[in-house]
Write a protein that holds these residues in place. Structure first.
Motif, PDB file in Angstrom:
ATOM      1  N   ILE A 109      12.226  -8.622 -10.828  1.00  0.00           N
ATOM      2  CA  ILE A 109      11.173  -8.297 -11.796  1.00  0.00           C
ATOM      3  C   ILE A 109      11.447  -6.934 -12.421  1.00  0.00           C
ATOM      4  N   SER A 110      11.214  -6.830 -13.725  1.00  0.00           N
ATOM      5  CA  SER A 110      11.249  -5.540 -14.418  1.00  0.00           C
ATOM      6  C   SER A 110       9.924  -5.367 -15.150  1.00  0.00           C
ATOM      7  N   VAL A 111       9.007  -4.636 -14.545  1.00  0.00           N
ATOM      8  CA  VAL A 111       7.724  -4.327 -15.173  1.00  0.00           C
ATOM      9  C   VAL A 111       7.436  -2.847 -14.945  1.00  0.00           C
ATOM     10  N   PRO A 112       6.662  -2.223 -15.838  1.00  0.00           N
ATOM     11  CA  PRO A 112       6.336  -0.810 -15.630  1.00  0.00           C
ATOM     12  C   PRO A 112       5.448  -0.615 -14.391  1.00  0.00           C
ATOM     13  N   VAL A 113       5.733   0.437 -13.655  1.00  0.00           N
ATOM     14  CA  VAL A 113       4.886   0.825 -12.528  1.00  0.00           C
ATOM     15  C   VAL A 113       4.576   2.311 -12.665  1.00  0.00           C
ATOM     16  N   GLU A 114       3.433   2.716 -12.153  1.00  0.00           N
ATOM     17  CA  GLU A 114       3.020   4.122 -12.195  1.00  0.00           C
ATOM     18  C   GLU A 114       2.726   4.615 -10.796  1.00  0.00           C
ATOM     19  N   LYS A 115       3.121   5.857 -10.548  1.00  0.00           N
ATOM     20  CA  LYS A 115       2.810   6.478  -9.254  1.00  0.00           C
ATOM     21  C   LYS A 115       1.300   6.649  -9.151  1.00  0.00           C
ATOM     22  N   ALA A 116       0.731   6.173  -8.052  1.00  0.00           N
ATOM     23  CA  ALA A 116      -0.706   6.244  -7.837  1.00  0.00           C
ATOM     24  C   ALA A 116      -1.069   7.356  -6.851  1.00  0.00           C
ATOM     25  N   PHE A 117      -0.342   7.425  -5.743  1.00  0.00           N
ATOM     26  CA  PHE A 117      -0.619   8.415  -4.703  1.00  0.00           C
ATOM     27  C   PHE A 117       0.519   8.364  -3.697  1.00  0.00           C
ATOM     28  N   HIS A 118       0.425   9.160  -2.656  1.00  0.00           N
ATOM     29  CA  HIS A 118       1.391   9.114  -1.563  1.00  0.00           C
ATOM     30  C   HIS A 118       0.649   9.307  -0.244  1.00  0.00           C
ATOM     31  N   PHE A 119       1.299   8.904   0.825  1.00  0.00           N
ATOM     32  CA  PHE A 119       0.760   9.104   2.165  1.00  0.00           C
ATOM     33  C   PHE A 119       1.927   9.148   3.144  1.00  0.00           C
ATOM     34  N   THR A 120       1.668   9.682   4.315  1.00  0.00           N
ATOM     35  CA  THR A 120       2.672   9.740   5.373  1.00  0.00           C
ATOM     36  C   THR A 120       2.181   8.890   6.531  1.00  0.00           C
ATOM     37  N   TYR A 121       3.083   8.143   7.113  1.00  0.00           N
ATOM     38  CA  TYR A 121       2.701   7.317   8.265  1.00  0.00           C
ATOM     39  C   TYR A 121       3.846   7.233   9.261  1.00  0.00           C
ATOM     40  N   GLN A 122       3.473   6.884  10.493  1.00  0.00           N
ATOM     41  CA  GLN A 122       4.428   6.638  11.562  1.00  0.00           C
ATOM     42  C   GLN A 122       4.096   5.313  12.210  1.00  0.00           C
ATOM     43  N   ALA A 123       5.130   4.589  12.602  1.00  0.00           N
ATOM     44  CA  ALA A 123       4.949   3.332  13.340  1.00  0.00           C
ATOM     45  C   ALA A 123       6.173   3.119  14.212  1.00  0.00           C
ATOM     46  N   SER A 124       5.978   2.477  15.349  1.00  0.00           N
ATOM     47  CA  SER A 124       7.107   2.106  16.195  1.00  0.00           C
ATOM     48  C   SER A 124       7.114   0.592  16.345  1.00  0.00           C
TER      49      SER A 124
ATOM     50  N   THR B 184      -8.138 -11.575  11.206  1.00  0.00           N
ATOM     51  CA  THR B 184      -7.858 -12.525  12.287  1.00  0.00           C
ATOM     52  C   THR B 184      -6.377 -12.646  12.624  1.00  0.00           C
ATOM     53  N   SER B 185      -5.515 -12.219  11.701  1.00  0.00           N
ATOM     54  CA  SER B 185      -4.071 -12.403  11.890  1.00  0.00           C
ATOM     55  C   SER B 185      -3.279 -11.163  11.479  1.00  0.00           C
ATOM     56  N   ALA B 186      -3.702 -10.004  11.947  1.00  0.00           N
ATOM     57  CA  ALA B 186      -3.042  -8.746  11.565  1.00  0.00           C
ATOM     58  C   ALA B 186      -1.562  -8.750  11.931  1.00  0.00           C
ATOM     59  N   HIS B 187      -1.183  -9.488  12.964  1.00  0.00           N
ATOM     60  CA  HIS B 187       0.212  -9.538  13.407  1.00  0.00           C
ATOM     61  C   HIS B 187       1.153 -10.137  12.363  1.00  0.00           C
ATOM     62  N   LYS B 188       0.630 -10.776  11.325  1.00  0.00           N
ATOM     63  CA  LYS B 188       1.451 -11.383  10.276  1.00  0.00           C
ATOM     64  C   LYS B 188       1.852 -10.376   9.194  1.00  0.00           C
ATOM     65  N   TYR B 189       1.368  -9.124   9.282  1.00  0.00           N
ATOM     66  CA  TYR B 189       1.575  -8.128   8.234  1.00  0.00           C
ATOM     67  C   TYR B 189       2.330  -6.910   8.762  1.00  0.00           C
ATOM     68  N   THR B 190       3.065  -6.251   7.868  1.00  0.00           N
ATOM     69  CA  THR B 190       3.817  -5.055   8.266  1.00  0.00           C
ATOM     70  C   THR B 190       2.849  -3.912   8.582  1.00  0.00           C
ATOM     71  N   GLU B 191       3.335  -3.002   9.410  1.00  0.00           N
ATOM     72  CA  GLU B 191       2.506  -1.865   9.815  1.00  0.00           C
ATOM     73  C   GLU B 191       2.137  -0.988   8.622  1.00  0.00           C
ATOM     74  N   TRP B 192       3.105  -0.694   7.738  1.00  0.00           N
ATOM     75  CA  TRP B 192       2.798   0.172   6.597  1.00  0.00           C
ATOM     76  C   TRP B 192       1.816  -0.496   5.640  1.00  0.00           C
ATOM     77  N   PHE B 193       1.878  -1.811   5.526  1.00  0.00           N
ATOM     78  CA  PHE B 193       0.950  -2.512   4.640  1.00  0.00           C
ATOM     79  C   PHE B 193      -0.485  -2.400   5.158  1.00  0.00           C
ATOM     80  N   LYS B 194      -0.652  -2.498   6.471  1.00  0.00           N
ATOM     81  CA  LYS B 194      -1.991  -2.362   7.062  1.00  0.00           C
ATOM     82  C   LYS B 194      -2.591  -0.981   6.783  1.00  0.00           C
ATOM     83  N   ILE B 195      -1.740   0.032   6.713  1.00  0.00           N
ATOM     84  CA  ILE B 195      -2.202   1.390   6.419  1.00  0.00           C
ATOM     85  C   ILE B 195      -2.419   1.566   4.917  1.00  0.00           C
ATOM     86  N   ALA B 196      -1.502   1.056   4.112  1.00  0.00           N
ATOM     87  CA  ALA B 196      -1.546   1.279   2.665  1.00  0.00           C
ATOM     88  C   ALA B 196      -2.624   0.469   1.954  1.00  0.00           C
TER      89      ALA B 196
END
Length: 179
Positions: free
Chosen positions: A91-106, A153-165
């Motif tokens: 895909i080639s579509v315009p994107v804009e920076k919205a914000f940033h955050f820092t996270y850690q996961a193991s 009900t199914s948080a295990h199906k999603y990446t750790e950073w996605f759950k935070i973001a």
């Protein structure tokens, strides 16, 4: 021209570069490094999700945002986001920076994420989606409400950073949508 690199950009808490490190080494011990995440929405405000390929070195087969990766050393983050969106999702579509955050996961395999994550948001219209099968197993469009209900009900199906973001993206959209 920026050359493809197996290295990530090590940064401090202010996102100032302090060096580089081979990507896998940075994920084997938690070293803060620069990353980006892209969230695309269609005209119905449904998010384009991808299921990570089953061969990925961590979080394989999990659902996550449209695209995420690391810029190459010397590559501006916005350029890296555009490049990787094309490489990963076709895909080639315009994107804009919205914000940033820092996270850690193991992870169970002994790897870590410790990222200063730049979040980009954009709109996808009728663009053809042609994901790289080495990166993406599947994709779908879902509303934030549908995603939240499934994650409840199914948080295990999603990446750790996605759950935070995801809540941060929802908050950003709410704060920046005209009433």
């Amino acid at each position: 021209m920026i050359q493809a690199s197996p290295d990530v950009i090590l940064v401090n808490e202010q996102d100032e570069p302090i060096g580089t490190m081979e990507k896998m080494a940075a994920h084997q011990s938690p070293h803060l490094h620069r990353a980006f995440s892209i969230f695309l929405f269609d005209k119905q405000q449904r998010m384009l999700l991808q299921q990570r390929a089953h061969s990925k070195y961590h979080s394989a087969g999990l659902w996550t945002n449209t695209c995420c990766s690391h810029p190459y050393p010397g590559e501006p983050v916005a350029d890296a986001a555009a490049r990787r969106l094309k490489e990963e999702m076709g895909i080639s579509v315009p994107v804009e920076k919205a914000f940033h955050f820092t996270y850690q996961a193991s992870f169970d395999n002994g790897l870590y994420e410790y990222e200063f994550d730049h979040v980009f948001i954009g709109e996808i219209d009728d663009a053809t989606i042609e994901p790289d099968p080495a990166e993406v197993a599947a994709y779908t469009f879902r509303s934030i409400e549908e995603i939240n209900a499934d994650m409840a009900t199914s948080a295990h199906k999603y990446t750790e950073w996605f759950k935070i973001a995801l809540p941060l993206v929802a908050q950003h959209l709410k704060a920046n949508t005209p009433a």
